[in-house]
Design a protein around this motif. Structure first.
Motif, short mmCIF file in Angstrom:
data_model
loop_
_atom_site.label_atom_id
_atom_site.label_comp_id
_atom_site.label_asym_id
_atom_site.label_seq_id
_atom_site.Cartn_x
_atom_site.Cartn_y
_atom_site.Cartn_z
N ILE A 88 71.82 -25.93 -18.29
CA ILE A 88 71.76 -27.35 -17.96
C ILE A 88 73.08 -28.04 -18.33
CG2 ILE A 88 70.63 -29.53 -18.56
CD1 ILE A 88 68.02 -27.84 -18.96
N ILE A 89 73.53 -27.81 -19.55
CA ILE A 89 74.77 -28.46 -20.03
C ILE A 89 75.97 -28.01 -19.20
CG2 ILE A 89 76.36 -28.56 -21.99
CD1 ILE A 89 73.85 -28.54 -23.81
N ASN A 90 76.05 -26.71 -18.92
CA ASN A 90 77.18 -26.21 -18.12
C ASN A 90 77.20 -26.83 -16.74
OD1 ASN A 90 77.86 -24.59 -20.24
ND2 ASN A 90 76.96 -22.71 -19.40
N CYS A 91 76.04 -26.98 -16.15
CA CYS A 91 75.96 -27.59 -14.81
C CYS A 91 76.54 -29.00 -14.86
CB CYS A 91 74.51 -27.61 -14.35
SG CYS A 91 74.22 -28.56 -12.84
N PHE A 92 76.19 -29.76 -15.87
CA PHE A 92 76.72 -31.13 -15.99
C PHE A 92 78.22 -31.12 -16.25
CE2 PHE A 92 73.62 -34.73 -16.05
CZ PHE A 92 72.59 -34.03 -15.47
N ASN A 93 78.69 -30.19 -17.08
CA ASN A 93 80.12 -30.13 -17.37
C ASN A 93 80.93 -29.76 -16.13
OD1 ASN A 93 79.61 -30.84 -19.98
ND2 ASN A 93 79.75 -28.75 -20.80
N GLU A 94 80.46 -28.75 -15.41
CA GLU A 94 81.19 -28.28 -14.22
C GLU A 94 81.28 -29.37 -13.15
OE1 GLU A 94 79.19 -24.68 -13.07
OE2 GLU A 94 79.74 -23.71 -14.97
N ARG A 95 80.24 -30.15 -13.04
CA ARG A 95 80.25 -31.20 -12.01
C ARG A 95 80.76 -32.52 -12.56
NH1 ARG A 95 75.27 -30.45 -8.13
NH2 ARG A 95 74.96 -28.21 -8.22
N ARG A 96 81.16 -32.54 -13.82
CA ARG A 96 81.66 -33.76 -14.47
C ARG A 96 80.64 -34.89 -14.38
NH1 ARG A 96 87.28 -32.97 -15.12
NH2 ARG A 96 88.01 -31.19 -13.90
N LEU A 97 79.38 -34.53 -14.59
CA LEU A 97 78.32 -35.55 -14.62
C LEU A 97 78.12 -36.02 -16.06
CD1 LEU A 97 75.69 -33.89 -12.26
CD2 LEU A 97 77.15 -35.85 -11.76
N ASP A 98 77.68 -37.26 -16.19
CA ASP A 98 77.43 -37.86 -17.50
C ASP A 98 75.91 -37.86 -17.73
OD1 ASP A 98 77.05 -39.44 -19.70
OD2 ASP A 98 78.34 -41.07 -19.00
N TYR A 99 75.48 -37.17 -18.78
CA TYR A 99 74.03 -37.08 -19.05
C TYR A 99 73.44 -38.43 -19.43
CZ TYR A 99 75.13 -37.19 -24.04
OH TYR A 99 75.59 -37.57 -25.28
N LYS A 100 74.26 -39.40 -19.78
CA LYS A 100 73.73 -40.73 -20.07
C LYS A 100 73.49 -41.53 -18.79
CE LYS A 100 75.78 -40.95 -24.63
NZ LYS A 100 76.97 -41.38 -25.40
N GLU A 101 74.09 -41.09 -17.69
CA GLU A 101 73.93 -41.80 -16.42
C GLU A 101 72.91 -41.08 -15.52
OE1 GLU A 101 77.04 -42.69 -13.08
OE2 GLU A 101 77.56 -43.84 -14.87
N THR A 102 73.05 -39.76 -15.43
CA THR A 102 72.11 -38.95 -14.65
C THR A 102 71.15 -38.29 -15.63
OG1 THR A 102 73.76 -38.55 -12.93
CG2 THR A 102 71.89 -37.04 -13.01
N GLU A 103 69.92 -38.78 -15.66
CA GLU A 103 68.98 -38.33 -16.68
C GLU A 103 67.93 -37.37 -16.12
OE1 GLU A 103 69.06 -42.07 -19.78
OE2 GLU A 103 67.52 -42.10 -18.23
N MET A 104 68.25 -36.65 -15.07
CA MET A 104 67.29 -35.73 -14.46
C MET A 104 68.05 -34.64 -13.73
SD MET A 104 65.95 -38.41 -11.47
CE MET A 104 65.61 -39.72 -12.66
N MET A 105 67.48 -33.44 -13.66
CA MET A 105 68.13 -32.33 -12.94
C MET A 105 67.11 -31.25 -12.66
SD MET A 105 68.53 -29.49 -15.02
CE MET A 105 70.11 -28.80 -14.54
N LEU A 106 67.54 -30.29 -11.84
CA LEU A 106 66.69 -29.16 -11.48
C LEU A 106 67.34 -27.87 -11.98
CD1 LEU A 106 66.25 -30.18 -7.73
CD2 LEU A 106 64.70 -30.75 -9.62
N VAL A 107 66.54 -26.98 -12.56
CA VAL A 107 67.01 -25.64 -12.87
C VAL A 107 66.60 -24.74 -11.70
CG1 VAL A 107 66.81 -23.68 -14.44
CG2 VAL A 107 66.87 -26.01 -15.35
N GLY A 108 67.59 -24.15 -11.03
CA GLY A 108 67.35 -23.37 -9.83
C GLY A 108 66.30 -22.29 -10.03
N ASN A 109 65.39 -22.15 -9.03
CA ASN A 109 64.29 -21.19 -9.06
C ASN A 109 63.22 -21.54 -10.09
OD1 ASN A 109 65.94 -18.07 -8.21
ND2 ASN A 109 64.57 -19.32 -7.00
N HIS A 110 63.47 -22.55 -10.87
CA HIS A 110 62.54 -22.86 -11.94
C HIS A 110 61.90 -24.24 -11.70
CE1 HIS A 110 61.91 -22.71 -16.62
NE2 HIS A 110 60.92 -23.26 -16.01
N ALA A 111 62.41 -25.30 -12.30
CA ALA A 111 61.69 -26.57 -12.25
C ALA A 111 62.55 -27.66 -12.88
CB ALA A 111 60.36 -26.42 -12.99
N PRO A 112 62.07 -28.92 -12.87
CA PRO A 112 62.91 -30.02 -13.36
C PRO A 112 62.88 -30.20 -14.88
CG PRO A 112 60.86 -30.89 -12.48
CD PRO A 112 60.85 -29.41 -12.20
#
Lengths: 231, 231, 231, 231
Positions: free
Chosen positions: A149-173
């Motif tokens: 999860i953290i790597n995905c946010f770092n690679e895409r330069r997303l801010d976890y304080k702004e985007t508070e939701m994500m999907l883990v591929g093949n798994h769930a949110p």
């Protein structure tokens, strides 16, 4: 006694999941953290929601060690621990297998930002992290899920304080927020966004993403210094 | 005291939205107008439906100024004000992000008139207004949304007294009516029409629009001097 | 007094429609007939289900004339009358705009017999009658709708005692049965069949129809002299 | 008296089906077996769930003969008997016509393993047995359905102790487990998996199956000697 406040918070937030239609049986968990004490309260593993009570919430530190509680914590506990340890600003985390968000995760696609319902809560597509490699899966799986999860946010330069939701591929949110209630709110919003996005593509398979001016406008209505939503 | 009747009307109409499954959390609002007094009562912004009461409804004039009330009104208040000011015949307005209607709005498509359920309430496709230009978005956004709706009706030569529902592209539906209860009724009808239209195209991607004779017949059953539906 | 039995029957059957999720607002009606008296009891037009009571059911003869009752009967009353007059074996009729069945009607397609759920109740595809011609629409519309249904069955050589459900193209479903309760049961079965058939085609757009041996077997399990379903 | 424990177990499990949204009317049945006594308790045929009570559960032996009870047992009783006779490890069986699982059965497709929700419960695609040949249909149909299921597992070298759910082509799902409650749990899980799989393909029609390392990891979290889910 000193953990009662987060046990109560985690209990109440967990009980919202079935009410909001986000879980079947025990397919979800919520935790609530006290950053000063360096611990979080989390749902015990496999216990039906109807049998939960605040005192059954297990207390775990940010390295994943049990600090208090006689029940085994959620099997996803180490993922929660990694996120609390590395993302300083969050106080609650939710994991569900809610139907539409999970379908997007299984399809391994980001959820495109199609409308203002999405933009009221995020300025970007909802990211879907690619499945982890086999070494990580065979190793400390739930711990690695946190880094996935953290790597995905770092690679895409997303801010976890702004985007508070994500999907883990093949798994769930996974979702999070300043506290457990906000993280649950985000889970329900994500499920709604995921459902609308599927229908949007079915109605128009060339549906355009929302334009930048609208993304900016709607997010700023609800967030930041000039927000004017709510009381 | 003099606004109690529209506060009560707006309160009751707002409480119908979660009962009809048209809103998640606070994603919707209803207003009720008194044309003689030149004001309307509208839901306060971001207040959960469970916490509403009639006295919390905010009184606003048709220029969008607060006439009475200590809470901040819905962030969409200026859109309501513009519609009341320019469309003389309406007494209630509803805005929701209901799932299927919003998906059509995100897809930026009019909802085709496929059947009698649609024709019982409208003689035309449900119009979807194109997203507004960037200047308008950056300006007085909610005020301009009102004109986005009115312009769409003017350009297509639609009569707001006949077609009481529409979609704002990339955003979500608005409906209206002679009073708040009728506007809520129209929101539920629109959601049902939107859902059926999606399924209709999935069953037959060349599904024909309803023919003119049936459109005319069904609308006249419920509307106009020769109507014979109801008591 | 002499109509109380069918008023009670029609009332109870009407109240099942919202419980089974088959109607929004007043978009449906049920009637119950007494063949010996030559009349049927039917829902009054446009009255919300919550406001119904047995004594409000209107008594109408098989030519569509009101025999007793102060309220206006359902706008679809003449369709019911035509069916009772021409189809001797039926004692109850239901009309709804249930979501999935109506979508198939709007798509103007028969519902293919894909599985045993369908075959437990019918040996054929669910027929969809083509929209009526403009002359008939402009004439005695609801009366002609009855013949539209009967003509469809005659042209396809279907037996209304065996196939107790159908779709009126561009409009919505009608079902019937030996009494009002059976007709309501058929409405719910039709909605379920319609939903499953849409999903079946989405999962496999070359899904095969059920083979004849299975159609015959499942229908005979529930119907006819050798049936062995139920008590 | 000696059958009361399985009558109670079968009753409670049957009553879960409508609560979990898995049945319309009487379209489902659950049985609970006592392997030592060589009998099972099963729902009576065609009796509404609201009218059930433990003493109405019919006692049947593993050859399909009634051992106790005045009501006719479920029309699917012989299928249950065949499975109990040949699959030694199971104590409960469920048959439903749940919407999404039945749609996959009607589409005659296995449900691909797309994510961890599926892998938490199975290591393989959910098998769909091909429709039986006409001779078998015309013969002892429900008895042959049992062999249709067993043959499908044998041909694919599947272990019924590991994969506790399947689809009968053109028909509907069957599930089983160590007891009736576990079999009901599996029915709800299957319906959820079936729904998510349809949406997954709609979002990405090239959605990849879950990779082997994840299948293995998730199944072992919940099953086997090193499992760490639950208490």
């Amino acid at each position: 006694m000193k953990y009662e406040h987060i046990q109560q918070e985690a209990y109440e937030a967990n009980m919202q999941l079935p009410k909001l239609g986000l879980v079947l049986f025990t397919f979800g968990n919520v935790s609530a953290a006290d950053k000063n004490l360096g611990v979080f309260a989390i749902k015990p593993s496999g216990v039906p929601y109807a049998d939960l009570s605040p005192d059954k919430m297990v207390i775990v530190d940010f390295d994943g060690n049990i600090a208090e509680g006689s029940l085994r914590p959620s099997s996803d506990t180490k993922t929660h621990a990694v996120l609390y340890k590395h993302w300083n600003g969050i106080g609650g985390i939710v994991h569900t297998h809610s139907t539409y968000a999970t379908a997007w995760a299984q399809a391994q696609r980001d959820i495109p930002i199609f409308g203002t319902t999405h933009a009221d809560h995020n300025t970007t597509d909802i990211p879907c992290a690619p499945p982890m490699n086999d070494e990580m899966i065979k190793g400390n799986y739930e711990y690695e899920t946190g880094f996935q999860i953290i790597n995905c946010f770092n690679e895409r330069r997303l801010d976890y304080k702004e985007t508070e939701m994500m999907l883990v591929g093949n798994h769930a949110p996974f979702t999070w927020g300043k506290n457990a209630a906000k993280a649950v709110y985000n889970s329900a919003v994500l499920e709604q966004i995921a459902q609308m996005a599927l229908f949007t593509e079915q109605i128009n398979n060339n549906a355009p993403r929302l334009k930048d001016a609208l993304i900016k406008k709607h997010f700023e209505r609800k967030h930041g210094p000039d927000s004017y939503y709510g009381q």
